[in-house]
Design a protein around this motif. Structure first.
Motif, PDB file in Angstrom:
ATOM      1  N   GLY A 235       0.804  -1.221   0.000  1.00 12.33           N
ATOM      2  CA  GLY A 235       0.000   0.000   0.000  1.00 12.33           C
ATOM      3  C   GLY A 235       0.834   1.267   0.000  1.00 12.33           C
ATOM      4  N   ILE A 236       2.113   1.135  -0.303  1.00 12.02           N
ATOM      5  CA  ILE A 236       3.001   2.302  -0.275  1.00 12.02           C
ATOM      6  C   ILE A 236       2.945   3.056  -1.598  1.00 12.02           C
ATOM      7  N   THR A 237       2.891   2.301  -2.711  1.00 10.54           N
ATOM      8  CA  THR A 237       2.893   2.918  -4.039  1.00 10.54           C
ATOM      9  C   THR A 237       1.784   2.327  -4.906  1.00 10.54           C
ATOM     10  N   THR A 238       1.360   3.087  -5.887  1.00 10.27           N
ATOM     11  CA  THR A 238       0.501   2.554  -6.948  1.00 10.27           C
ATOM     12  C   THR A 238       1.410   1.875  -7.978  1.00 10.27           C
ATOM     13  N   PRO A 239       0.843   1.081  -8.916  1.00  8.53           N
ATOM     14  CA  PRO A 239       1.684   0.491  -9.969  1.00  8.53           C
ATOM     15  C   PRO A 239       2.471   1.538 -10.753  1.00  8.53           C
ATOM     16  N   THR A 240       1.862   2.691 -11.013  1.00  6.14           N
ATOM     17  CA  THR A 240       2.569   3.744 -11.753  1.00  6.14           C
ATOM     18  C   THR A 240       3.738   4.285 -10.937  1.00  6.14           C
ATOM     19  N   GLU A 241       3.499   4.541  -9.672  1.00  5.60           N
ATOM     20  CA  GLU A 241       4.580   5.023  -8.798  1.00  5.60           C
ATOM     21  C   GLU A 241       5.659   3.969  -8.625  1.00  5.60           C
ATOM     22  N   ALA A 242       5.257   2.689  -8.606  1.00  7.42           N
ATOM     23  CA  ALA A 242       6.239   1.607  -8.509  1.00  7.42           C
ATOM     24  C   ALA A 242       7.140   1.577  -9.736  1.00  7.42           C
ATOM     25  N   GLY A 243       6.584   1.930 -10.907  1.00  7.28           N
ATOM     26  CA  GLY A 243       7.395   2.018 -12.115  1.00  7.28           C
ATOM     27  C   GLY A 243       8.462   3.092 -11.995  1.00  7.28           C
ATOM     28  N   VAL A 244       8.093   4.223 -11.391  1.00  2.00           N
ATOM     29  CA  VAL A 244       9.062   5.300 -11.172  1.00  2.00           C
ATOM     30  C   VAL A 244      10.158   4.835 -10.214  1.00  2.00           C
ATOM     31  N   VAL A 245       9.751   4.143  -9.158  1.00  4.26           N
ATOM     32  CA  VAL A 245      10.724   3.610  -8.197  1.00  4.26           C
ATOM     33  C   VAL A 245      11.698   2.662  -8.901  1.00  4.26           C
ATOM     34  N   ALA A 246      11.179   1.799  -9.781  1.00  2.22           N
ATOM     35  CA  ALA A 246      12.028   0.844 -10.507  1.00  2.22           C
ATOM     36  C   ALA A 246      13.048   1.568 -11.373  1.00  2.22           C
ATOM     37  N   VAL A 247      12.627   2.648 -12.036  1.00  3.14           N
ATOM     38  CA  VAL A 247      13.541   3.406 -12.900  1.00  3.14           C
ATOM     39  C   VAL A 247      14.642   4.058 -12.067  1.00  3.14           C
ATOM     40  N   VAL A 248      14.256   4.746 -11.000  1.00  3.08           N
ATOM     41  CA  VAL A 248      15.237   5.456 -10.168  1.00  3.08           C
ATOM     42  C   VAL A 248      16.214   4.471  -9.546  1.00  3.08           C
ATOM     43  N   TYR A 249      15.679   3.354  -9.031  1.00  2.00           N
ATOM     44  CA  TYR A 249      16.542   2.362  -8.393  1.00  2.00           C
ATOM     45  C   TYR A 249      17.512   1.745  -9.405  1.00  2.00           C
ATOM     46  N   ALA A 250      16.977   1.304 -10.565  1.00  2.66           N
ATOM     47  CA  ALA A 250      17.825   0.657 -11.566  1.00  2.66           C
ATOM     48  C   ALA A 250      18.896   1.616 -12.064  1.00  2.66           C
TER      49      ALA A 250
END
Length: 423
Positions: A235-250
């Protein structure tokens, strides 16, 4: 049937027969229907705008970019070494390494083509070097690449969820078991063929120390699904926000920690992402407009009435639709099929009492098999290119794996608990 709908389908299938790109063919069909039906062109413009206003759809470019970053970085190679340490000693070792790596990588990028490019680009040459025939190696990796669509996060699942109003988080959860079953079926069939024909070499069993070392070396890659899926289900992020997290992390991991990504690579990643996003968004917009035209003439109600007049048995409906999707997958790109047909199917699901999440998993599973069937099978074309084999050769080699995946599809139809038990 209204003349506008007839001319729409005539133009669409006529252009597809002429091998015009599907998004262009759909757009031309829409304009033809607007012209013949004397519809207001502004409806088309409004639908284009509405297609991109959908927040979940915005997750697509972020997951595409994350996959491109990891493809150009070190994560694919690290995952291959983990798979090698876990299953490399089993007969047909590189078969199992390929499929397991595709499952791992699919959990990072959610794209069949990106998974095949990243994993197949490394493992097809390695398999050929160990004595596997080129067509066999190409077929295994082409089949394994399709798992990138089933294993969450998946771009195709996002498209279905956004179009049908289905929870994307539930779809992500529901595909975990089917994705693993599909991978297991390919490993069993591929391993048996390799053992029976004496392909490849058996690697020595890795010690637990070596396995732990491989896992530790791949820690930056293995953290991605935990960050993405953990953020969504926590419940921390939406799928769209999770995509942003994946980009920044990678980006941070590959540029500043592993240092396998240069500024020049980042520029190439941006270009690749823009190109892929443009193609997908053009397809989404044109498909949404086609759906608008068909619904304008109540085609969805005609379809629902026709289906319920033929059968009200949900099992017969599911089997018939899956066979239909398997045939469609041979000639049409899966994303377009999902975007056009989902609005028509949703009312029927409610009438027959079929869970939209269960149907969505089956729908997408059937369509990804289309990536392995001619004449449109994208993974076949890419697999043939990577393996340096003819299209006909890879089509023959992929048959056992297609049959295995179809068998799993019908198991999922009659045991819906395999998709719904985790919800």
């Amino acid at each position: 049937m209204d003349p506008a709908v007839i001319i729409c389908f005539v133009v669409l299938f006529g252009l597809l027969l002429l091998t015009v790109p599907i998004a262009v063919a759909i757009s031309c069909a829409v304009f033809a229907a607007i012209w013949v039906g004397d519809l207001e062109p502004m409806l088309f413009v409004q639908k284009l705008y509405a297609a991109f206003e959908n927040f979940p759809v915005m997750a697509i470019p972020f997951f595409l970019m994350a996959g491109s970053i990891m493809q150009r970085g070190s994560m694919a190679g690290a995952l291959i070494r983990v798979s090698q340490s876990l299953v490399g000693h089993i007969p047909g070792g590189l078969v199992h390494v390929s499929i397991l790596t595709c499952i791992f990588y699919g959990a990072l990028c959610g794209s069949a083509v990106a998974t095949l490019a990243a994993v197949g680009g490394l493992l097809v040459p390695a398999m050929k070097q160990e004595g596997y025939p080129a067509d066999f190696a190409a077929a295994i990796n082409a089949t394994g690449g399709t798992l990138g669509v089933l294993i969450p996060p998946s771009i195709t699942l996002i498209m279905y969820g956004a179009t049908g109003g289905v929870s994307i988080s539930d779809l992500f959860l529901a595909t975990i078991i089917p994705g693993c079953l599909a991978g297991l079926s390919i490993m069993v069939v591929g391993g048996y063929i390799a053992w029976k024909r004496g392909y490849g070499k058996r690697s020595p069993r890795a010690s637990w120390g070596e396995r732990i070392a491989a896992l530790w070396a791949a820690k930056w890659a293995l953290l991605v699904p935990f960050l993405v899926l953990g953020g969504i289900y926590g419940g921390i992020t939406t799928p769209t926000e999770a995509g942003v997290v994946a980009v920044v992390y990678a980006l941070c991991a590959e540029m500043f920690i592993t240092k396998h990504l240069t500024l020049k690579d980042v520029c190439a990643v941006v270009v690749d992402t823009v190109r892929s996003t443009a193609v997908i968004f053009f397809l989404i917009a044109s498909s949404q407009c086609l759906g608008m035209i068909l619904m304008q003439y109540n085609c969805h109600e005609l379809f629902a009435s026709w289906v319920t007049s033929v059968t009200t048995n949900p099992w017969i409906f599911l089997c018939a639709m899956m066979l239909f999707f398997l045939l469609l997958g041979c000639i049409l790109e899966g994303g377009a099929v999902i975007l056009v047909l989902t609005p028509f199917i949703m009312p029927v699901l409610k009438t027959l009492g079929i869970a939209p999440v269960h149907f969505g998993v089956l729908f997408i599973y059937a369509l990804i098999i289309g990536n392995l069937t001619p004449p449109v099978g994208l993974n076949l074309f890419m697999g043939a290119t990577i393996g340096g084999v003819s299209f006909a050769a890879i089509c023959r080699a992929v048959v056992p794996y297609v049959l295995a995946m179809v068998a799993v599809l019908f198991i999922l139809i009659f045991i819906p608990q395999l998709t719904l038990m985790v919800l």
